[in-house]
Scaffold this motif. Structure first.
Motif, short mmCIF file in Angstrom:
data_model
loop_
_atom_site.label_atom_id
_atom_site.label_comp_id
_atom_site.label_asym_id
_atom_site.label_seq_id
_atom_site.Cartn_x
_atom_site.Cartn_y
_atom_site.Cartn_z
N GLY A 22 0.82 -1.20 0.00
CA GLY A 22 0.00 0.00 0.00
C GLY A 22 0.85 1.25 0.00
N LEU A 23 0.24 2.34 -0.38
CA LEU A 23 0.90 3.63 -0.35
C LEU A 23 0.46 4.35 0.92
N VAL A 24 1.43 4.82 1.72
CA VAL A 24 1.11 5.46 3.00
C VAL A 24 1.89 6.76 3.15
N TYR A 32 5.49 6.47 1.25
CA TYR A 32 6.21 5.21 1.15
C TYR A 32 5.31 4.11 0.58
N VAL A 33 5.94 3.20 -0.17
CA VAL A 33 5.30 1.94 -0.51
C VAL A 33 5.50 1.03 0.69
N LEU A 34 4.40 0.58 1.27
CA LEU A 34 4.45 -0.19 2.51
C LEU A 34 4.24 -1.67 2.23
N LYS A 35 5.13 -2.49 2.75
CA LYS A 35 4.98 -3.94 2.67
C LYS A 35 4.74 -4.46 4.08
N PHE A 36 3.74 -5.34 4.21
CA PHE A 36 3.19 -5.69 5.51
C PHE A 36 3.70 -7.02 6.05
N THR A 37 3.91 -7.06 7.36
CA THR A 37 4.25 -8.32 8.01
C THR A 37 3.07 -9.29 7.96
N LEU A 96 7.73 -2.66 6.65
CA LEU A 96 8.79 -2.12 5.79
C LEU A 96 8.23 -1.11 4.81
N GLY A 97 8.92 0.03 4.70
CA GLY A 97 8.54 1.02 3.70
C GLY A 97 9.70 1.33 2.78
N MET A 98 9.38 1.73 1.57
CA MET A 98 10.40 2.18 0.62
C MET A 98 9.92 3.44 -0.05
#
Length: 251
Positions: A22-24, A32-37, A96-98
């Motif tokens: 997701g975008l946050v 950030y592009v967010l990748k989830f646990t 994690l965000g990028m």
């Protein structure tokens, strides 16, 4: 250590990836592009993103800046999409965000040119980390201001899904036949000569130190997070010296 930020607003899902990133917005005013646990692939995908992203950065590749993002599950309460709501609720804590690269274009191997030198460097790096997700079907490369950026390294280091067989798995060749950059005659040997000497035990210790402890807890067979960090470093150190000799399918 990776910068720590707090998610303040969930903007929209990015449905290109199977893990529904997701975008946050965050408390540092970054996007950030967010990748989830809580995504199906779990925390090992995020560990792979950190190890490969931070290693790539130190080797001179262009990779979006990585941060850890603290997610409060209440962010999901107002989401109309049930899948997104459940993902946010199950991902409380460290994610994690990028950096979101606004204006970047997806890489098309038929529309963009890449030198044999740059192609060789990227193919060599993907061979090092055993990246099986940089094919012409799904390049996981972006173009921004005429430069190539590497993204999405969750499908790497497949051996970390079965540590007892990691040594044998990491010794296998790398198949580059379907690599997104295969058509550009990648000069893998020159890349190896330049990059392999940089992959030292000290560098890998620095890279693996970036992995948050919380993603390394309770791994069977490892007493401490640092034990597991060393396990991540060992196959990469071994592969760096010789993987260029085991790249298959180059054109």
């Amino acid at each position: 250590m990776l910068k720590e930020v707090i998610a303040t607003r969930y903007i929209t899902p990015l449905r290109e990836g199977g893990s529904l990133p997701g975008l946050v917005e965050a408390d540092d005013f970054g996007t950030y592009v967010l990748k989830f646990t809580g995504a199906g692939q779990g925390r090992k995908t995020l560990v792979a993103e950190v190890v490969c992203g931070e290693l790539a950065r130190r080797l001179g590749f262009r990779v979006p800046r990585l941060v850890t993002v603290d997610v409060d599950p209440v962010l999901g309460l107002g989401e109309p999409d049930q899948q997104v709501q459940e993902l946010l609720k199950s991902s409380g804590g460290t994610n994690l965000g990028m950096d979101f690269l606004s204006g970047a274009l997806g890489f098309d191997p038929l529309a963009f040119e890449v030198s044999a030198e740059e192609a060789g460097r990227i193919v060599w790096f993907d061979a090092l980390v055993n990246n099986v997700d940089r094919s012409w079907r799904n390049p996981n490369l972006l173009r921004l201001h005429g430069e190539t950026w590497l993204i999405d390294h969750g499908a790497t280091m497949i051996w970390h899904h079965n540590w007892p067989a990691a040594e044998a798995s990491a010794a296998r060749p790398y198949d580059a036949a379907d690599h997104a950059l295969a058509r550009f005659a990648p000069d893998v040997r020159s890349a190896a000569a330049a990059l392999a000497p940089l992959v030292t035990g000290e560098l890998l210790a620095e890279v693996t130190a970036e992995i948050p402890d919380v993603w390394l807890l309770d791994e069977p067979g490892f007493a401490t997070p640092d034990d597991l960090r060393r396990a991540y470093a060992r196959p990469l150190l071994a592969r760096a010296a010789t993987i260029h000799e085991r790249v298959k399918g180059e054109r």
